[in-house]
Design a protein around this motif. Structure first.
Motif, PDB file in Angstrom:
ATOM      1  N   ALA A   6      -2.682  10.128  -9.169  1.00  8.17           N
ATOM      2  CA  ALA A   6      -3.727  10.874  -8.463  1.00  8.17           C
ATOM      3  C   ALA A   6      -3.261  11.163  -7.037  1.00  8.17           C
ATOM      4  CB  ALA A   6      -5.024  10.078  -8.442  1.00  8.17           C
ATOM      5  N   VAL A   7      -3.315  12.431  -6.640  1.00 10.15           N
ATOM      6  CA  VAL A   7      -2.915  12.854  -5.301  1.00 10.15           C
ATOM      7  C   VAL A   7      -4.021  13.721  -4.716  1.00 10.15           C
ATOM      8  CG1 VAL A   7      -1.224  14.162  -3.952  1.00 10.15           C
ATOM      9  CG2 VAL A   7      -0.457  12.799  -5.898  1.00 10.15           C
ATOM     10  N   GLU A   8      -4.444  13.376  -3.514  1.00 11.89           N
ATOM     11  CA  GLU A   8      -5.461  14.193  -2.835  1.00 11.89           C
ATOM     12  C   GLU A   8      -4.839  15.510  -2.394  1.00 11.89           C
ATOM     13  OE1 GLU A   8      -6.890  11.842   0.402  1.00 11.89           O
ATOM     14  OE2 GLU A   8      -8.068  10.527  -0.900  1.00 11.89           O
ATOM     15  N   ALA A  58      -2.100  14.540   0.421  1.00 13.05           N
ATOM     16  CA  ALA A  58      -1.984  13.166   0.898  1.00 13.05           C
ATOM     17  C   ALA A  58      -1.310  12.377  -0.216  1.00 13.05           C
ATOM     18  CB  ALA A  58      -3.351  12.580   1.240  1.00 13.05           C
ATOM     19  N   LEU A  59       0.011  12.328  -0.162  1.00 12.14           N
ATOM     20  CA  LEU A  59       0.766  11.608  -1.183  1.00 12.14           C
ATOM     21  C   LEU A  59       0.574  10.103  -1.014  1.00 12.14           C
ATOM     22  CD1 LEU A  59       4.025  13.674  -0.865  1.00 12.14           C
ATOM     23  CD2 LEU A  59       2.501  13.663  -2.848  1.00 12.14           C
ATOM     24  N   PRO A  60       0.511   9.373  -2.118  1.00 15.43           N
ATOM     25  CA  PRO A  60       0.421   7.914  -2.005  1.00 15.43           C
ATOM     26  C   PRO A  60       1.712   7.347  -1.422  1.00 15.43           C
ATOM     27  CG  PRO A  60      -0.113   8.655  -4.246  1.00 15.43           C
ATOM     28  CD  PRO A  60       0.442   9.834  -3.503  1.00 15.43           C
ATOM     29  N   GLU A  61       1.598   6.212  -0.767  1.00 11.98           N
ATOM     30  CA  GLU A  61       2.781   5.521  -0.252  1.00 11.98           C
ATOM     31  C   GLU A  61       3.752   5.288  -1.401  1.00 11.98           C
ATOM     32  OE1 GLU A  61       3.940   1.242   1.772  1.00 11.98           O
ATOM     33  OE2 GLU A  61       1.903   2.010   2.040  1.00 11.98           O
ATOM     34  N   GLY A  62       5.023   5.523  -1.152  1.00  9.79           N
ATOM     35  CA  GLY A  62       6.032   5.334  -2.174  1.00  9.79           C
ATOM     36  C   GLY A  62       6.369   6.600  -2.949  1.00  9.79           C
ATOM     37  N   PHE A  63       5.765   7.731  -2.547  1.00  8.10           N
ATOM     38  CA  PHE A  63       6.029   9.010  -3.197  1.00  8.10           C
ATOM     39  C   PHE A  63       6.447  10.041  -2.157  1.00  8.10           C
ATOM     40  CE2 PHE A  63       3.476   6.924  -6.319  1.00  8.10           C
ATOM     41  CZ  PHE A  63       3.916   7.412  -7.540  1.00  8.10           C
ATOM     42  N   GLU A  64       7.120  11.076  -2.617  1.00  4.67           N
ATOM     43  CA  GLU A  64       7.454  12.249  -1.826  1.00  4.67           C
ATOM     44  C   GLU A  64       7.182  13.468  -2.690  1.00  4.67           C
ATOM     45  OE1 GLU A  64      11.408  13.618  -1.270  1.00  4.67           O
ATOM     46  OE2 GLU A  64      12.154  12.597  -3.047  1.00  4.67           O
ATOM     47  N   ILE A  88       8.531  16.560   1.557  1.00  2.00           N
ATOM     48  CA  ILE A  88       7.213  16.282   2.130  1.00  2.00           C
ATOM     49  C   ILE A  88       7.019  14.777   2.034  1.00  2.00           C
ATOM     50  CG2 ILE A  88       4.730  16.678   1.954  1.00  2.00           C
ATOM     51  CD1 ILE A  88       5.520  19.353   0.541  1.00  2.00           C
ATOM     52  N   ASP A  89       6.935  14.130   3.170  1.00  2.00           N
ATOM     53  CA  ASP A  89       6.779  12.681   3.222  1.00  2.00           C
ATOM     54  C   ASP A  89       5.329  12.281   2.970  1.00  2.00           C
ATOM     55  OD1 ASP A  89       9.507  12.010   3.967  1.00  2.00           O
ATOM     56  OD2 ASP A  89       9.046  12.908   5.909  1.00  2.00           O
ATOM     57  N   ALA A  90       5.136  11.029   2.561  1.00  2.00           N
ATOM     58  CA  ALA A  90       3.804  10.525   2.230  1.00  2.00           C
ATOM     59  C   ALA A  90       2.858  10.509   3.431  1.00  2.00           C
ATOM     60  CB  ALA A  90       3.905   9.129   1.625  1.00  2.00           C
ATOM     61  N   ASP A  91       3.400  10.528   4.647  1.00  2.00           N
ATOM     62  CA  ASP A  91       2.509  10.495   5.812  1.00  2.00           C
ATOM     63  C   ASP A  91       2.265  11.878   6.426  1.00  2.00           C
ATOM     64  OD1 ASP A  91       5.102  10.748   6.774  1.00  2.00           O
ATOM     65  OD2 ASP A  91       4.903   9.195   8.301  1.00  2.00           O
ATOM     66  N   TYR A  92       2.763  12.961   5.818  1.00  2.00           N
ATOM     67  CA  TYR A  92       2.543  14.319   6.324  1.00  2.00           C
ATOM     68  C   TYR A  92       1.225  14.856   5.774  1.00  2.00           C
ATOM     69  CZ  TYR A  92       3.157  19.310   7.134  1.00  2.00           C
ATOM     70  OH  TYR A  92       2.979  20.613   7.532  1.00  2.00           O
ATOM     71  N   ALA A 122       7.788  12.833  -6.648  1.00  2.00           N
ATOM     72  CA  ALA A 122       8.715  11.816  -7.161  1.00  2.00           C
ATOM     73  C   ALA A 122       8.546  10.494  -6.432  1.00  2.00           C
ATOM     74  CB  ALA A 122      10.156  12.306  -7.001  1.00  2.00           C
ATOM     75  N   LEU A 123       8.927   9.425  -7.112  1.00  2.00           N
ATOM     76  CA  LEU A 123       8.965   8.094  -6.494  1.00  2.00           C
ATOM     77  C   LEU A 123      10.086   8.043  -5.457  1.00  2.00           C
ATOM     78  CD1 LEU A 123       8.559   5.847  -9.642  1.00  2.00           C
ATOM     79  CD2 LEU A 123       7.001   5.935  -7.697  1.00  2.00           C
ATOM     80  N   VAL A 124       9.882   7.237  -4.442  1.00  2.00           N
ATOM     81  CA  VAL A 124      10.882   7.042  -3.396  1.00  2.00           C
ATOM     82  C   VAL A 124      11.263   5.567  -3.371  1.00  2.00           C
ATOM     83  CG1 VAL A 124      11.305   7.092  -0.911  1.00  2.00           C
ATOM     84  CG2 VAL A 124       9.987   8.922  -1.978  1.00  2.00           C
ATOM     85  N   ALA A 125      12.565   5.307  -3.373  1.00  2.00           N
ATOM     86  CA  ALA A 125      13.051   3.938  -3.218  1.00  2.00           C
ATOM     87  C   ALA A 125      13.358   3.707  -1.746  1.00  2.00           C
ATOM     88  CB  ALA A 125      14.299   3.718  -4.058  1.00  2.00           C
ATOM     89  N   ARG A 126      12.911   2.624  -1.189  1.00  2.00           N
ATOM     90  CA  ARG A 126      13.223   2.250   0.187  1.00  2.00           C
ATOM     91  C   ARG A 126      14.472   1.384   0.169  1.00  2.00           C
ATOM     92  NH1 ARG A 126      10.462   4.702   4.302  1.00  2.00           N
ATOM     93  NH2 ARG A 126      10.872   2.865   5.518  1.00  2.00           N
ATOM     94  N   VAL A 127      15.352   1.616   1.110  1.00  2.00           N
ATOM     95  CA  VAL A 127      16.628   0.921   1.165  1.00  2.00           C
ATOM     96  C   VAL A 127      16.594  -0.174   2.227  1.00  2.00           C
ATOM     97  CG1 VAL A 127      19.076   1.192   1.755  1.00  2.00           C
ATOM     98  CG2 VAL A 127      17.927   2.921   0.364  1.00  2.00           C
TER      99      VAL A 127
END
Length: 154
Positions: A6-8, A58-64, A88-92, A122-127
């Motif tokens: 679900a994405v707003e 408004a993407l959920p944290e962990g997504f782009e 597009i980052d999750a905080d944009y 897509a999911l984003v992996a944090r390094v």
């Protein structure tokens, strides 16, 4: 099997007549973004323009979300997304814009509601970097651009 997330999505006032981005086929990875421009425009050869989509997300944290070219526009007209893929980052929270460039030989007409790009979420992996003096060995090693060749193996 794909997972539904679900994405707003916020429809901006100037997009009141446009449909929300949607998947065009059952197995499509991307949703089409449309040109939300007030009037038709021409994109001259070699020129670029930021085309508004009329939507913010408004993407959920962990997504782009990635803004990618449409293959038909690229193949038929030489028109593509300049910074492909645009991220597009999750905080944009601003309007999604599409940076189009015309690599073709003739002007390209863009009209309101035209499908101009794809949006892939897509999911984003944090390094977490782990600095080391030696990296594990591979067959390729430090071979760079073109080092694996273009010929057939066999």
């Amino acid at each position: 099997m794909s997972k539904t997330v679900a994405v707003e999505l916020r429809r901006l006032e100037h997009a009141s007549d446009l449909p929300v981005p949607a998947y065009e086929t059952a197995h499509a990875a991307g949703m089409d973004l449309m040109a939300c421009i007030p009037a038709d425009m021409e994109l001259a050869p070699g020129k670029r323009a930021v085309i508004p989509s009329g939507f913010a997300v408004a993407l959920p944290e962990g997504f782009e979300a990635q803004v990618r070219p449409r293959s038909g526009l690229a193949a038929k007209h030489g028109v593509t997304v300049l910074n492909a893929p645009g991220t597009i980052d999750a905080d944009y929270r601003g309007e999604i814009g599409v940076i189009l460039i015309n690599h073709g030989e003739t002007s390209f007409a863009i009209s309101r509601g035209m499908r101009i790009a794809q949006l892939v979420v897509a999911l984003v992996a944090r390094v977490a970097w782990r600095e080391t003096d030696v990296l594990t060995e591979t067959d390729r090693g430090a071979g760079g651009f073109g080092s694996t060749g273009t010929g057939k193996k066999g």
